[in-house]
Write an enzyme that holds these catalytic residues in place. Sequence first.
Site, mmCIF file in Angstrom:
data_model
loop_
_atom_site.group_PDB
_atom_site.id
_atom_site.type_symbol
_atom_site.label_atom_id
_atom_site.label_comp_id
_atom_site.label_asym_id
_atom_site.label_seq_id
_atom_site.Cartn_x
_atom_site.Cartn_y
_atom_site.Cartn_z
ATOM 1 C CG ASP A 1 34.101 42.654 53.383
ATOM 2 O OD1 ASP A 1 34.868 42.727 52.403
ATOM 3 O OD2 ASP A 1 33.707 41.570 53.852
ATOM 4 N NE ARG B 1 36.342 42.916 47.119
ATOM 5 C CZ ARG B 1 36.924 41.824 47.587
ATOM 6 N NH1 ARG B 1 38.189 41.594 47.347
ATOM 7 N NH2 ARG B 1 36.252 40.983 48.318
ATOM 8 N NE ARG C 1 45.443 48.047 53.430
ATOM 9 C CZ ARG C 1 45.905 46.900 52.979
ATOM 10 N NH1 ARG C 1 45.063 45.904 52.748
ATOM 11 N NH2 ARG C 1 47.166 46.743 52.722
ATOM 12 N NE ARG D 1 43.776 43.872 48.492
ATOM 13 C CZ ARG D 1 43.488 42.598 48.732
ATOM 14 N NH1 ARG D 1 44.231 41.906 49.560
ATOM 15 N NH2 ARG D 1 42.485 42.006 48.134
HETATM 16 O O1 CP3 Z 1 35.032 48.469 45.703
HETATM 17 C C1 CP3 Z 1 34.160 47.664 46.051
HETATM 18 O O2 CP3 Z 1 33.797 46.686 45.360
HETATM 19 C C2 CP3 Z 1 33.389 47.944 47.337
HETATM 20 C C3 CP3 Z 1 33.814 47.303 48.513
HETATM 21 C C4 CP3 Z 1 33.756 45.784 48.660
HETATM 22 C C5 CP3 Z 1 34.761 45.053 49.350
HETATM 23 N N1 CP3 Z 1 34.340 43.781 49.473
HETATM 24 C C6 CP3 Z 1 35.996 45.635 49.877
HETATM 25 C C7 CP3 Z 1 37.118 44.748 50.221
HETATM 26 C C8 CP3 Z 1 32.767 44.867 48.288
HETATM 27 C C9 CP3 Z 1 31.511 45.085 47.468
HETATM 28 C C10 CP3 Z 1 33.145 43.599 48.840
HETATM 29 C C11 CP3 Z 1 32.321 42.383 48.724
HETATM 30 C C12 CP3 Z 1 32.835 41.111 49.253
HETATM 31 N N2 CP3 Z 1 33.606 40.892 50.361
HETATM 32 C C13 CP3 Z 1 32.514 39.842 48.704
HETATM 33 C C14 CP3 Z 1 31.595 39.601 47.538
HETATM 34 C C15 CP3 Z 1 32.213 39.897 46.219
HETATM 35 C C16 CP3 Z 1 33.254 38.906 45.783
HETATM 36 O O3 CP3 Z 1 34.423 39.320 45.703
HETATM 37 O O4 CP3 Z 1 32.896 37.762 45.499
HETATM 38 C C17 CP3 Z 1 33.160 38.870 49.487
HETATM 39 C C18 CP3 Z 1 33.112 37.374 49.271
HETATM 40 C C19 CP3 Z 1 33.841 39.553 50.543
HETATM 41 C C20 CP3 Z 1 34.597 38.952 51.665
HETATM 42 C C21 CP3 Z 1 36.022 39.347 51.650
HETATM 43 N N3 CP3 Z 1 36.471 40.618 51.886
HETATM 44 C C22 CP3 Z 1 37.137 38.511 51.413
HETATM 45 C C23 CP3 Z 1 37.083 37.037 51.100
HETATM 46 C C24 CP3 Z 1 38.269 39.321 51.508
HETATM 47 C C25 CP3 Z 1 39.708 38.896 51.448
HETATM 48 C C26 CP3 Z 1 40.151 38.616 50.062
HETATM 49 C C27 CP3 Z 1 40.830 39.841 49.502
HETATM 50 O O5 CP3 Z 1 40.505 40.234 48.383
HETATM 51 O O6 CP3 Z 1 41.695 40.366 50.214
HETATM 52 C C28 CP3 Z 1 37.836 40.660 51.764
HETATM 53 C C29 CP3 Z 1 38.678 41.867 51.918
HETATM 54 C C30 CP3 Z 1 38.329 43.082 51.138
HETATM 55 N N4 CP3 Z 1 37.065 43.559 50.926
HETATM 56 C C31 CP3 Z 1 39.247 43.988 50.536
HETATM 57 C C32 CP3 Z 1 38.508 45.025 49.974
HETATM 58 C C33 CP3 Z 1 39.025 46.269 49.277
HETATM 59 C C34 CP3 Z 1 40.764 43.871 50.594
HETATM 60 C C35 CP3 Z 1 41.165 44.231 51.986
HETATM 61 C C36 CP3 Z 1 42.452 45.003 52.065
HETATM 62 O O7 CP3 Z 1 42.475 46.205 51.730
HETATM 63 O O8 CP3 Z 1 43.418 44.402 52.536
#
Ligand code: CP3
Length: 345
Positions: free
Chosen positions: A76, A26, A39, A30
């Site tokens: 994602d 990640r 964003r 944010r």
């Molecule tokens: O920088 C990176 O790591 C690359 C991009 C990336 C994101 N999600 C961006 C993201 C990667 C590799 C993921 C993987 C992901 N997404 C996983 C597996 C890794 C882990 O964390 O266990 C999972 C389970 C998801 C599903 C997901 N996406 C959830 C549950 C959420 C909401 C929770 C949260 O953190 O807000 C997301 C949203 C998400 N994916 C964000 C980002 C940057 C935040 C969204 C925002 O900007 O509001």
Amino acid sequence: MDTADKLLIRALSGETLETPPVWMMRQAGRYLPEYRETRAKAGDFLKLCYNPELATEVTLQPIRRYGFDAAILFADILLIPQALGADLWFVTGEGPRLSTITSKADFNKLSDADDVHETLSPIYQTVRNLREALPPETALIGFAGAPWTVATYMIAGRGTPDQAPALALMNEKPAVFDALIELITEATIQYLVEQIKAGAEVVKIFDSWAGVLSGFQFAKYATRPTARIVSVLREEYPHVKIIGFPRGTSNEGILNYTKTTEIDAVAIGADVDADWAVENLQSITCVQGNLDQSLLVSGGEKLVSETKRIKAAFAGGPHIFNLGHGITPDADPDNVSRMVDALRS
Ligand code: CP3
């Protein structure tokens, strides 16, 4: 620089390096003001994922700030369900929402595995842009969710603490559950092949919810689908490097998974003991991890000493320095600099 000469690839090829390559789960997110700004410009998170120009920009932001050894494609794991026809949206402050799958009829509404590319083609464009824009020494990581973890969201329609809806479908309608795992597995292979063709040098498979599966379930629904993905990718692209992340499972589970899938590196959470990992995992593969991500919120001397402890613990074999899980939005960007300085000094 040739892919094989990049630090991340050298570690993934089994080389022991004086300073391990570093990146963070990640890392585009944010906690960075420039991410929040981009964003806002995109409108929302999903629009950002599907906008190659802006997705390229946010992928590059942490590279510019910290000089990480790897960039991870901004996207994602839930784009695959959307490409298969599920509804997907994000509720601010809560997380993802999807249409649910509780019956054969719900499953039958999904499209075929090879129909995903129309939806996902902007992601492939982001990968191409990144190979153009990244510094020559920075490796590019593509990724997908593992079939079990993606299935948990598709079945429940949201994140749940215990994955009870997915476990219920597994037990009550095994034919529907198995068909869903197979569909996601095949779609994921197609998706990762296109990422590799577009320029991804490494792919990572995130099994974030592997920890709720019991031994037999873990072998059948985490290890086996991942092993299939790895073997198909390897057959077509023998040089591609693959990182697996079976988060939260037992040490025995991690070990079996690592041996059976034949991944190039296993990512471990902060809960895994470093001495155990050195003896049992690093002896057979590269290990990625495992700084507690909460230290990037609290900072201080503990952040520096833990970074150095992990570097020293894994110094005798191939290691990629990373967090145990994703960096959180309340992390201090200056603490990331402190971590990188402590590691590289
Ligand atoms: O920088 C990176 O790591 C690359 C991009 C990336 C994101 N999600 C961006 C993201 C990667 C590799 C993921 C993987 C992901 N997404 C996983 C597996 C890794 C882990 O964390 O266990 C999972 C389970 C998801 C599903 C997901 N996406 C959830 C549950 C959420 C909401 C929770 C949260 O953190 O807000 C997301 C949203 C998400 N994916 C964000 C980002 C940057 C935040 C969204 C925002 O900007 O509001």
